[in-house]
Every structure is written in C-alpha cells, then in structure tokens.
Enzyme design. Sequence first.
Site, short mmCIF file in Angstrom:
data_model
loop_
_atom_site.label_atom_id
_atom_site.label_comp_id
_atom_site.label_asym_id
_atom_site.label_seq_id
_atom_site.Cartn_x
_atom_site.Cartn_y
_atom_site.Cartn_z
N GLY A 28 4.87 6.60 -27.43
CA GLY A 28 3.88 5.51 -27.49
C GLY A 28 3.21 5.32 -26.13
N ILE B 139 22.06 7.55 -35.06
CA ILE B 139 21.99 8.87 -34.42
C ILE B 139 23.06 8.92 -33.33
CG2 ILE B 139 20.19 8.09 -32.80
CD1 ILE B 139 19.04 11.00 -32.96
N TYR C 272 7.29 -9.59 -36.04
CA TYR C 272 7.38 -9.08 -34.67
C TYR C 272 8.07 -10.09 -33.75
CZ TYR C 272 5.66 -6.97 -30.28
OH TYR C 272 5.55 -6.38 -29.03
N LYS D 18 11.83 -9.56 -32.49
CA LYS D 18 12.17 -9.40 -31.07
C LYS D 18 13.17 -10.47 -30.62
CE LYS D 18 9.48 -5.90 -29.71
NZ LYS D 18 9.97 -4.66 -29.09
N LYS E 27 27.30 1.07 -26.65
CA LYS E 27 28.71 0.63 -26.62
C LYS E 27 29.63 1.85 -26.61
CE LYS E 27 31.93 -1.57 -29.75
NZ LYS E 27 32.04 -2.16 -31.09
N THR F 36 0.07 -5.53 -21.78
CA THR F 36 -0.04 -4.41 -20.86
C THR F 36 -1.15 -3.48 -21.36
OG1 THR F 36 2.30 -4.62 -20.36
CG2 THR F 36 1.29 -2.50 -19.84
N LEU G 278 12.34 1.07 -26.70
CA LEU G 278 10.95 0.63 -26.82
C LEU G 278 10.40 0.82 -28.23
CD1 LEU G 278 11.20 0.74 -23.69
CD2 LEU G 278 8.94 1.76 -23.62
N GLY H 245 24.89 0.11 -30.63
CA GLY H 245 26.12 0.80 -31.03
C GLY H 245 26.31 2.06 -30.18
N ASP I 209 11.23 9.30 -31.26
CA ASP I 209 10.08 8.57 -31.80
C ASP I 209 9.80 9.03 -33.23
OD1 ASP I 209 7.22 7.60 -32.13
OD2 ASP I 209 7.50 7.08 -30.02
P1 NAD Z 1 3.14 1.71 -29.09
O1 NAD Z 1 2.88 1.32 -30.49
O2 NAD Z 1 2.12 2.52 -28.37
O3 NAD Z 1 4.53 2.46 -28.95
C1 NAD Z 1 5.63 2.20 -29.78
C2 NAD Z 1 6.28 3.53 -30.11
O4 NAD Z 1 7.43 3.29 -30.94
C3 NAD Z 1 5.36 4.46 -30.89
O5 NAD Z 1 5.38 5.74 -30.32
C4 NAD Z 1 5.94 4.45 -32.29
O6 NAD Z 1 5.69 5.64 -33.00
C5 NAD Z 1 7.41 4.23 -32.01
N1 NAD Z 1 8.14 3.63 -33.13
C6 NAD Z 1 7.78 2.55 -33.88
N2 NAD Z 1 8.70 2.28 -34.81
C7 NAD Z 1 9.68 3.22 -34.67
C8 NAD Z 1 10.89 3.50 -35.35
N3 NAD Z 1 11.29 2.75 -36.38
N4 NAD Z 1 11.63 4.55 -34.93
C9 NAD Z 1 11.23 5.34 -33.90
N5 NAD Z 1 10.09 5.13 -33.23
C10 NAD Z 1 9.32 4.08 -33.60
O7 NAD Z 1 3.39 0.35 -28.29
P2 NAD Z 1 3.62 0.09 -26.73
O8 NAD Z 1 2.51 -0.77 -26.28
O9 NAD Z 1 3.90 1.34 -26.02
O10 NAD Z 1 4.93 -0.82 -26.78
C11 NAD Z 1 6.22 -0.30 -26.48
C12 NAD Z 1 7.24 -1.41 -26.54
O11 NAD Z 1 6.90 -2.45 -25.62
C13 NAD Z 1 7.36 -2.06 -27.91
O12 NAD Z 1 8.72 -2.34 -28.16
C14 NAD Z 1 6.59 -3.34 -27.76
O13 NAD Z 1 7.06 -4.33 -28.63
C15 NAD Z 1 6.84 -3.68 -26.30
N6 NAD Z 1 5.77 -4.53 -25.75
C16 NAD Z 1 4.53 -3.99 -25.50
C17 NAD Z 1 3.53 -4.82 -25.00
C18 NAD Z 1 2.16 -4.29 -24.68
O14 NAD Z 1 1.28 -5.06 -24.28
N7 NAD Z 1 1.89 -3.01 -24.78
C19 NAD Z 1 3.78 -6.18 -24.78
C20 NAD Z 1 5.04 -6.68 -25.09
C21 NAD Z 1 6.04 -5.84 -25.56
#
Ligand code: NAD
Length: 310
Positions: free
Chosen positions: A10, A61, A143, A147, A103, A173, A71, A100, A31
């Site tokens: 991501g 896994i 969401y 979280k 741990k 971000t 993430l 898990g 991912d």
């Molecule tokens: P993004 O959507 O670009 O990246 C998330 C990644 O997680 C993607 O590559 C997606 O394919 C993968 N993913 C989603 N569900 C999945 C699953 N069930 N199994 C495996 N992979 C999975 O988002 P991002 O902006 O890179 O955000 C990354 C993390 O940071 C997230 O947890 C998000 O909640 C958190 N976050 C981001 C922001 C922001 O502004 N970008 C703000 C607050 C929190």
Amino acid sequence: MRILVTGGAGFIGSFLCESLLDEGHEVICLDNLFSGFRRNIQPFRTNPSFEFIRHDVVEPILLEVDQIYNLACPASPVHYQYNPVKTVKTNVMGTINMLGMAKRVKARILQASTSEVYGDPQVHPQPEEYWGHVNPVGARSCYDEGKRVAETLMMDYHRQNAVDIRIARIFNTYGPRMSIDDGRVVSNLIVQALRGEPMTVYGDGSQTRSFCYISDLVRGLRMLMDQEGVHRPVNLGNPVEVSILSFAERVREQTGTGSQIRFEPLPSDDPVRRRPDIAQARKLFDWEPEVELKKGLRLTVDYFDDLLRK
Ligand code: NAD
Ligand code: UDP
C-alpha cells in the site's frame, strides 16, 4: 532483523518496506492487494532481502520474524466502505492473527491505528488521553470502531500475554504512490486539477485536516517501533491544520490549473476538524514533522503529473 510489514504494497507500507530495506533489514511484505499494488513494491522487488507474500491477514499464517508492522487495512473511506464487514474482519481477525504470531515468536508489534479513533472530536487538538466521539453505527464505523477494537486487542495482549506492543495513531498522510482513484482528498484534488476537471470539495470546505508528508510519517513509525517501553498509543501527524477549501486553493496554485471548485454534499459523519497534539512523540522520541505542506504538495503534484503523462 527480519521484519514483517502487512499492507506493505500500500501507500504507507511500500515506503516503510523501502526504508527498512535501506537500513539493511530483511523485509517480508504481506498483502492481499485489495488497495495496494505490485507497482508500489516494484523498485525493490529484486532486492534479495525482500519477499512478497500474497495473503489476507484475516487468515492465519506462520512466520518467524523479529518485528511486525501491522498496516493491512484500506485507509480511504471509498475503499473501507466498499465492503464494511471485511474492513471489520481485517481489523479484528487480522489484528488477532498478527498478535498471535507476535506472542508465539516473541516479536514486537506495531499497530497502524488512526486519528479516526477520535471520531468527530470535541476536544481540539486531539491528545492521546482523549477517548473520542465516534458514531458506532455510521458509514465510517467499520473503520473507526475496527481500529478501536484493534487498539483494545493490542492492549489486552500486552496486559494478558506481555506482548511488546506499539500503537501509532496516524493522522492524514499524503505523498507519492497514493493511487489515482484512491478517493482521498489529496489524490482526488491533485488529479482533478492536473486533468483540468472541477475540483470536488465536499460540504462548504470549512472542515479541517492536518496533512503529514509520507517521509515524516515513516520516520515516526520507525522511531516509535524502536523506542523501548512505549506501550500506550502515540499520535503521529503534522500539527499544521488547514481547511479543505484552502487546501484546494493550494493545489490550484501548485498545479497552475484553471479548474474551478465544485461543491458536493458532505459525506455522513465527516469529522469537522482534526489536528494532532504531538507532545508525546516529541517528548518520547524527539519526533517532529519536517516537510512543510508546500514542499510535500510540490513533490506529490510532480509524482501525479509524471504518472498521468505515462
Ligand atoms: P492503503 O490502502 O494504500 O494500504 C493498505 C494496504 O493493506 C493495501 O496494500 C491493501 O491491499 C492491504 N490490505 C487491506 N486489507 C488487507 C487484508 N485483509 N489482508 C492483507 N492486506 C490487506 O492505505 P495506507 O494509506 O497505506 O494505510 C496503511 C495503514 O495506515 C492502514 O492501516 C491505515 O488504516 C493506516 N492509516 C493511514 C492513514 C493515511 O492517511 N494514509 C491515516 C491513518 C491511518
Ligand atoms: N474531501 C473533499 N473532496 C474529495 C475527497 C474528500 O472535499 O474529493 C473531503 C472529505 O469530505 C473530508 C476531507 O476532504 O472532509 C478529507 O477526506 P479524506 O477522504 O482524504 O480523509 P478523511 O476524511 O478520512 O480524513
């Protein structure tokens, strides 16, 4: 160290993988490619210290690692609302699976949490002690509440099983590698401006956000992970707050577009204002964002400009 980054294909995850590889670590990127892309990890795909596993965190896994950055979870409202039940599963079952693993192999684990745990905040700016103002049954709840449960699980695995946890509450971000159709305001407005299309501002644009450039955020995540003994949540974000309308004006300046602003309805439960109190991160590990919005926006506009020309 051998480090697992879930959601590593991501936007944030791919920069994190790159930064860890640059420091000489072995990186496993896990991912399911729901909102991530192979092209994000292409620059280091051939690095022998890098490994990609296509896997869904909802399924268990077994891996042997020293650290886990969890993430995996779509971050854009458009993506996380596409299949809200799956978003909850990712945050709850995915986090349980990663905890898990932590741990079992005694790995340190960092959870990517979010400013959304504060909901539509009634305390401003938001310090970590604030419990938030979240609608438990709205469009954003999968969401926000997902979280919040992830944070609860982290704290309970720490208290019950002594898992060495870190919780980063990430605020908005932005930067290169956001996807064009991600749906978040930064990518939407820049892409619309570069295409000469109307820039969509939801509501009257008076709602505020505080935008943190990706390199600052990745540095903060790594500092938090590597800091000893910080088990409580820590805000990571840029405290400079702007209204969405003024953000659109900045995009207009930086792109030189002739695009007009088109006002569209405000989505439900859209937070009115958001700005991190980062006193904790400053105190605990001397972290401070360095990239100003003007510079970060320039770099992001240049990225999308290149992408659209290809
Ligand atoms: P993004 O959507 O670009 O990246 C998330 C990644 O997680 C993607 O590559 C997606 O394919 C993968 N993913 C989603 N569900 C999945 C699953 N069930 N199994 C495996 N992979 C999975 O988002 P991002 O902006 O890179 O955000 C990354 C993390 O940071 C997230 O947890 C998000 O909640 C958190 N976050 C981001 C922001 C922001 O502004 N970008 C703000 C607050 C929190
Ligand atoms: N927004 C907007 N135009 C868009 C996309 C989003 O005005 O094309 C607004 C949205 O309503 C919110 C802010 O910009 O008030 C930030 O939205 P984003 O989806 O980037 O993040 P979040 O709401 O999760 O902070």
